[in-house]
Design an enzyme around this catalytic site. Structure first.
Site, PDB file in Angstrom:
ATOM      1  N   SER A 289     -36.770 -12.859 -21.603  1.00 45.41           N
ATOM      2  CA  SER A 289     -36.259 -12.017 -20.519  1.00 45.41           C
ATOM      3  C   SER A 289     -37.138 -10.782 -20.323  1.00 45.41           C
ATOM      4  CB  SER A 289     -34.808 -11.622 -20.773  1.00 45.41           C
ATOM      5  OG  SER A 289     -34.652 -11.059 -22.045  1.00 45.41           O
ATOM      6  N   GLU A 290     -37.699 -10.225 -21.429  1.00 44.22           N
ATOM      7  CA  GLU A 290     -38.688  -9.155 -21.315  1.00 44.22           C
ATOM      8  C   GLU A 290     -39.750  -9.294 -22.396  1.00 44.22           C
ATOM      9  OE1 GLU A 290     -35.806  -7.182 -18.653  1.00 44.22           O
ATOM     10  OE2 GLU A 290     -35.541  -8.120 -20.598  1.00 44.22           O
ATOM     11  N   THR A 291     -40.958  -8.882 -22.040  1.00 46.22           N
ATOM     12  CA  THR A 291     -42.043  -8.692 -23.003  1.00 46.22           C
ATOM     13  C   THR A 291     -42.469  -7.233 -22.907  1.00 46.22           C
ATOM     14  OG1 THR A 291     -42.803 -10.982 -22.858  1.00 46.22           O
ATOM     15  CG2 THR A 291     -44.384  -9.363 -23.646  1.00 46.22           C
TER      16      THR A 291
ATOM     17  N   HIS B   9     -33.354  -4.198 -25.365  1.00 43.69           N
ATOM     18  CA  HIS B   9     -33.660  -5.104 -26.485  1.00 43.69           C
ATOM     19  C   HIS B   9     -35.158  -5.173 -26.762  1.00 43.69           C
ATOM     20  CE1 HIS B   9     -34.751  -8.313 -23.610  1.00 43.69           C
ATOM     21  NE2 HIS B   9     -35.255  -8.957 -24.635  1.00 43.69           N
TER      22      HIS B   9
END
Length: 263
Positions: free
Chosen positions: A43-45, A71
């Protein structure tokens, strides 16, 4: 180039919310960061640029850069501690596009200080009921189209069936559906649904959603410290406290993969 994949807001591998983490002295080109985030497909890097006066951090979903992510901040702090860049129990700053985030790691827990977002009561509940496929008791929004929608109970939260076309049509960025927890160990439960343009549908565990959840549940429960559960398929747990400086969010993390990138 090394990339780390970390499961955040959990101490178990393959639970919580996965995030990619890259650490270096300069940011890669924007197009490369976006390509890496699409390839990782979490969902995110997060990309962290190390500096003497604090470290800069940027976040990418598989399709776009976003200004803040809980997160991925937790995952980045966890990696900085594992690499010896962050000292045990010593606060440091991660400079994000939206805010400067004060972070510390102690005893396997990452503590992050996030801002509180002002909420405005929304009288028209129909768009959120249509988006969630569930009855909504009340809803509040921010100027950035983040919504917290209160459902009658945890059963309604588990059974809601989001309509992502309706979320996109309503121009909602983040829709945090929440209910009081059915378990005495927790104060509230939440599921977080995103505008499909972000490249995410249901986020497994969402630290930044507590920028709106903490002030909402403070008003409902008259408390300042909370234990919350995110009821996604992977699940996750958070400790949240509302303080004068903002929202303190605490969670654990587990490194799952280290990737040697050939770019």
């Amino acid at each position: 180039m090394k990339l780390y994949q970390v499961d955040a807001f959990t101490k178990e591998a393959f639970k919580g919310n996965p995030a990619g983490v890259w650490v270096g002295e300069t940011f890669p080109p924007d197009a490369l960061m976006q390509s890496i985030a699409a390839e990782i497909n979490a969902s995110e890097t997060a990309f962290v640029r190390i500096g003497k006066g604090g470290h800069a951090i940027r976040y990418f979903t598989p399709t776009r850069e976003v200004p803040l992510c809980g997160h991925a901040t937790l995952a980045s702090a966890h990696i900085l501690r594992e690499l010896g860049i962050a000292a045990e129990a010593e606060p440091f700053v991660l400079r994000a596009a939206r805010d400067n985030l004060t972070v510390s790691v102690e005893g396997g827990w990452v503590k992050m200080l996030f801002p509180v977002y002002a909420l405005s009561r929304l009288d028209d509940l129909e768009p959120f009921e249509r988006a969630l496929g569930a009855r909504v008791i009340e809803a509040y929004g921010t100027k950035d189209n983040w919504i917290v929608a209160r459902l009658p109970d945890e059963k309604s939260l588990l059974e809601c069936r989001p309509d992502f076309s309706a979320i996109q049509e309503s121009n909602i960025d983040i829709l945090a559906a929440t209910a009081q927890s059915a378990l005495p160990a927790y104060d509230f439960s939440v599921r977080v649904f995103c505008n499909p343009a972000w490249g995410i549908r249901e986020d497994p565990v969402t630290g930044s959603a507590n920028c709106i959840l903490a002030p909402y549940w403070h008003g409902e429960l008259k408390k300042t410290s909370f234990a919350s559960r995110q009821l996604s398929q992977r699940g996750g747990e958070l400790k949240v406290s509302l303080c004068d400086e903002g929202v303190e969010i605490m969670g654990q993390a587990r490194t799952v993969f280290v990737i040697e990138a050939a770019v």
